[in-house]
Structures are given as C-alpha cells and as structure tokens.
Design a protein around this motif. Structure first.
Motif, PDB file in Angstrom:
ATOM      1  N   GLU A  92       0.820  -1.209   0.000  1.00  0.00           N
ATOM      2  CA  GLU A  92       0.000   0.000   0.000  1.00  0.00           C
ATOM      3  C   GLU A  92       0.857   1.264   0.000  1.00  0.00           C
ATOM      4  O   GLU A  92       0.502   2.284  -0.605  1.00  0.00           O
ATOM      5  CB  GLU A  92      -0.977   0.015   1.181  1.00  0.00           C
ATOM      6  CG  GLU A  92      -0.331  -0.011   2.552  1.00  0.00           C
ATOM      7  CD  GLU A  92      -0.012  -1.429   3.040  1.00  0.00           C
ATOM      8  OE1 GLU A  92       0.314  -1.553   4.234  1.00  0.00           O
ATOM      9  OE2 GLU A  92      -0.106  -2.376   2.237  1.00  0.00           O
ATOM     10  N   GLU A  93       2.019   1.214   0.675  1.00  0.00           N
ATOM     11  CA  GLU A  93       2.923   2.361   0.680  1.00  0.00           C
ATOM     12  C   GLU A  93       3.580   2.540  -0.682  1.00  0.00           C
ATOM     13  O   GLU A  93       3.762   3.661  -1.163  1.00  0.00           O
ATOM     14  CB  GLU A  93       3.989   2.187   1.761  1.00  0.00           C
ATOM     15  CG  GLU A  93       5.025   3.309   1.836  1.00  0.00           C
ATOM     16  CD  GLU A  93       4.441   4.664   2.230  1.00  0.00           C
ATOM     17  OE1 GLU A  93       5.156   5.669   2.098  1.00  0.00           O
ATOM     18  OE2 GLU A  93       3.271   4.711   2.665  1.00  0.00           O
ATOM     19  N   ARG A 133       1.183   4.186  -2.968  1.00  0.00           N
ATOM     20  CA  ARG A 133       1.059   5.615  -2.673  1.00  0.00           C
ATOM     21  C   ARG A 133       2.200   6.405  -3.300  1.00  0.00           C
ATOM     22  O   ARG A 133       2.013   7.533  -3.780  1.00  0.00           O
ATOM     23  CB  ARG A 133       1.049   5.837  -1.154  1.00  0.00           C
ATOM     24  CG  ARG A 133       0.750   7.289  -0.747  1.00  0.00           C
ATOM     25  CD  ARG A 133       0.988   7.516   0.723  1.00  0.00           C
ATOM     26  NE  ARG A 133       2.395   7.458   1.051  1.00  0.00           N
ATOM     27  CZ  ARG A 133       3.254   8.465   0.894  1.00  0.00           C
ATOM     28  NH1 ARG A 133       2.842   9.613   0.370  1.00  0.00           N
ATOM     29  NH2 ARG A 133       4.515   8.340   1.234  1.00  0.00           N
ATOM     30  N   ARG A 134       3.382   5.826  -3.325  1.00  0.00           N
ATOM     31  CA  ARG A 134       4.559   6.540  -3.840  1.00  0.00           C
ATOM     32  C   ARG A 134       4.728   6.408  -5.351  1.00  0.00           C
ATOM     33  O   ARG A 134       5.645   6.993  -5.930  1.00  0.00           O
ATOM     34  CB  ARG A 134       5.823   5.997  -3.167  1.00  0.00           C
ATOM     35  CG  ARG A 134       5.894   6.181  -1.662  1.00  0.00           C
ATOM     36  CD  ARG A 134       7.275   5.776  -1.189  1.00  0.00           C
ATOM     37  NE  ARG A 134       7.402   5.760   0.252  1.00  0.00           N
ATOM     38  CZ  ARG A 134       8.572   5.624   0.889  1.00  0.00           C
ATOM     39  NH1 ARG A 134       9.686   5.492   0.191  1.00  0.00           N
ATOM     40  NH2 ARG A 134       8.618   5.609   2.199  1.00  0.00           N
ATOM     41  N   SER A 191      -7.029   2.296  -0.961  1.00  0.00           N
ATOM     42  CA  SER A 191      -5.667   1.853  -1.251  1.00  0.00           C
ATOM     43  C   SER A 191      -5.397   1.715  -2.753  1.00  0.00           C
ATOM     44  O   SER A 191      -4.242   1.627  -3.169  1.00  0.00           O
ATOM     45  CB  SER A 191      -5.372   0.522  -0.544  1.00  0.00           C
ATOM     46  OG  SER A 191      -6.285  -0.476  -0.958  1.00  0.00           O
ATOM     47  N   ARG A 216      -6.859   6.265  -7.595  1.00  0.00           N
ATOM     48  CA  ARG A 216      -5.834   7.089  -8.218  1.00  0.00           C
ATOM     49  C   ARG A 216      -6.444   8.393  -8.727  1.00  0.00           C
ATOM     50  O   ARG A 216      -7.657   8.527  -8.871  1.00  0.00           O
ATOM     51  CB  ARG A 216      -5.189   6.349  -9.397  1.00  0.00           C
ATOM     52  CG  ARG A 216      -4.630   4.990  -9.081  1.00  0.00           C
ATOM     53  CD  ARG A 216      -3.323   5.052  -8.322  1.00  0.00           C
ATOM     54  NE  ARG A 216      -2.228   5.580  -9.157  1.00  0.00           N
ATOM     55  CZ  ARG A 216      -0.985   5.755  -8.706  1.00  0.00           C
ATOM     56  NH1 ARG A 216      -0.686   5.475  -7.440  1.00  0.00           N
ATOM     57  NH2 ARG A 216      -0.041   6.221  -9.506  1.00  0.00           N
ATOM     58  N   ASP A 258      -1.491   8.614  -6.568  1.00  0.00           N
ATOM     59  CA  ASP A 258      -2.392   8.094  -5.545  1.00  0.00           C
ATOM     60  C   ASP A 258      -3.343   9.180  -5.049  1.00  0.00           C
ATOM     61  O   ASP A 258      -2.951  10.335  -4.867  1.00  0.00           O
ATOM     62  CB  ASP A 258      -1.560   7.546  -4.373  1.00  0.00           C
ATOM     63  CG  ASP A 258      -2.399   6.805  -3.370  1.00  0.00           C
ATOM     64  OD1 ASP A 258      -2.938   7.454  -2.447  1.00  0.00           O
ATOM     65  OD2 ASP A 258      -2.532   5.576  -3.486  1.00  0.00           O
ATOM     66  N   ASP A 313      -4.588   9.714  -2.182  1.00  0.00           N
ATOM     67  CA  ASP A 313      -4.217  10.296  -0.894  1.00  0.00           C
ATOM     68  C   ASP A 313      -3.252  11.474  -1.053  1.00  0.00           C
ATOM     69  O   ASP A 313      -3.080  12.271  -0.121  1.00  0.00           O
ATOM     70  CB  ASP A 313      -3.575   9.235   0.009  1.00  0.00           C
ATOM     71  CG  ASP A 313      -4.602   8.313   0.638  1.00  0.00           C
ATOM     72  OD1 ASP A 313      -5.816   8.601   0.513  1.00  0.00           O
ATOM     73  OD2 ASP A 313      -4.210   7.306   1.252  1.00  0.00           O
TER      74      ASP A 313
END
Length: 218
Positions: free
Chosen positions: A90-91, A94-95, A169, A172, A189, A191
């Motif tokens: 999930e990280e 995000r990146r 998660s 996009r 992402d 977030d």
C-alpha cells in the motif's frame, strides 16, 4: 518490469495525429531523454512522431518504481537491491508516480482548455483548487470519479480527476501539465491530492533531470 540501470536515449517528436493519413512531424517540437531503462514502463514507436513514453518514478527518492517492485516480489521472483527498501504494497502504491508523453499531445491547446475550465470552477478548496462543477459546456467527468480544478504557477488551469468507487488503497488521480511543448499525463495516488502541487513540481523536476542535451562541438 526491469531493474536494468543501463542508460537509454529516447526521443519523442511532435505530430498532430497518430492516424497515418494525418500524420506529419511538427518542426522543432521534440524532447529527448537519457534515462535508465528501469524507469521505462512502456516505449512504443512505429516511426518518428508515433511515440508513446510511459515512466514510473518513486515519489520520495525519484528512483525507478520498478526497483521497489522488484524488491517487493521476494526471493522467488525478485531480488534485493542495495539502497532500495522493501515497502508494504500500500505504501509503494502511494509513492508510485506515473508519467506519460504521447507524440500527438501538445501543450498549446491546454491554454484554450484552461479558459473553458475557468467556467467550471465551483467553490474553492485547499491548495489552489476548486470543486469541479458538472456543467453541459464543461469537459466530461466519469460518473464514478470526482473532479477538482487546480491552478499551476503560471495561471494555467488543469482538471484533476480521482477515483471514487475504488477502495482507498487503489484509488488514483490523473491530470496533466505542460513540458517542453508536450502535454504530460500524470497519474498518482488519491491520498496525495492535497499535495498535488508538490507532485506536479516533483514530476517536472524529474523530467528536467532526465532531459538530454547534446554537447555542441566547438
């Protein structure tokens, strides 16, 4: 997926269309990159002016995202790479910053689009953004996507579309920005939406750092 760090030279030449009967080169509209092969997710070329370049970049380090994906695959399908940590999936998502340049996508029409988007702005929200209002004379917006309008430093307005139906998660956002005469598609992402200006600036910095300039002989 590649972890090959061998430098490759790639050129994208401008064309008004990828349709063969309307295809022709636009004089002076060309951008060249020298970047490690691991950055390249897709490089499609039929002839000059038919290029599509997709690259993947990790937000925190500007390293190829494929290096992190290779490490994450584990001992059976992947391998350890010095200096590249094993991030939770999930990280890593995000990146994951995706950039795409197509030969037929010029930046010039973005200014006319900006004039249209000015009429689509709703109430202001954080970080130089406005709510995107669905009006009959505004560009289309997917039924399962939310919209914002962002303003770049030069005053150009851009549409930012984000997934709403997908789980957090996987959701996009997509937008675009001008670079070297081309319109660059940017995917990131959801977030990161509050940091959209930072993501755009980061993306431009990456492209500039990989832009190839031939050394002129004296």
């Amino acid at each position: 997926m590649s972890s090959d760090m061998t430098p490759v030279d790639i050129e994208v030449a401008g064309s008004p269309s990828l349709v063969p009967q309307f295809h022709q080169l636009i004089p002076g509209l060309v951008v060249r990159f020298r970047l490690e092969r691991a950055y390249v997710n897709l490089w499609a070329q039929r002839e000059a002016g038919f290029e599509i370049l997709n690259i993947g970049v990790e937000l925190e380090t500007a390293s190829p995202i494929s290096l992190f994906e290779t490490v994450l695959l584990g001992p059976r399908f992947g391998r350890d790479i010095p200096g590249i940590p094993k991030l939770p999936p999930e990280e890593l998502r995000r990146r994951n910053i995706r950039l795409s340049i197509h030969s037929n996508c010029r930046s010039e029409p973005m200014w006319k689009s900006s004039e249209v988007l000015a009429r689509c702005r709703g109430k202001p929200v954080e970080n130089a953004m406005w709510v995107y209002e669905r009006k009959t004379d505004c560009p289309g917006l997917g039924s399962q996507r939310s919209g914002k309008i962002g303003q770049l430093q030069d005053g150009l307005l851009i549409k930012i579309e984000c997934d709403e139906a997908l789980p957090r998660s996987w959701a996009r956002c997509k937008t675009n920005f001008p670079f070297a005469g081309f319109m660059v598609d940017l995917n990131f992402d959801r977030d990161l939406l509050p940091r959209w200006q930072e993501v755009v600036s980061f993306s431009i910095k990456v492209l500039k750092s990989k832009q190839y300039q031939a050394v002129e002989s004296r």
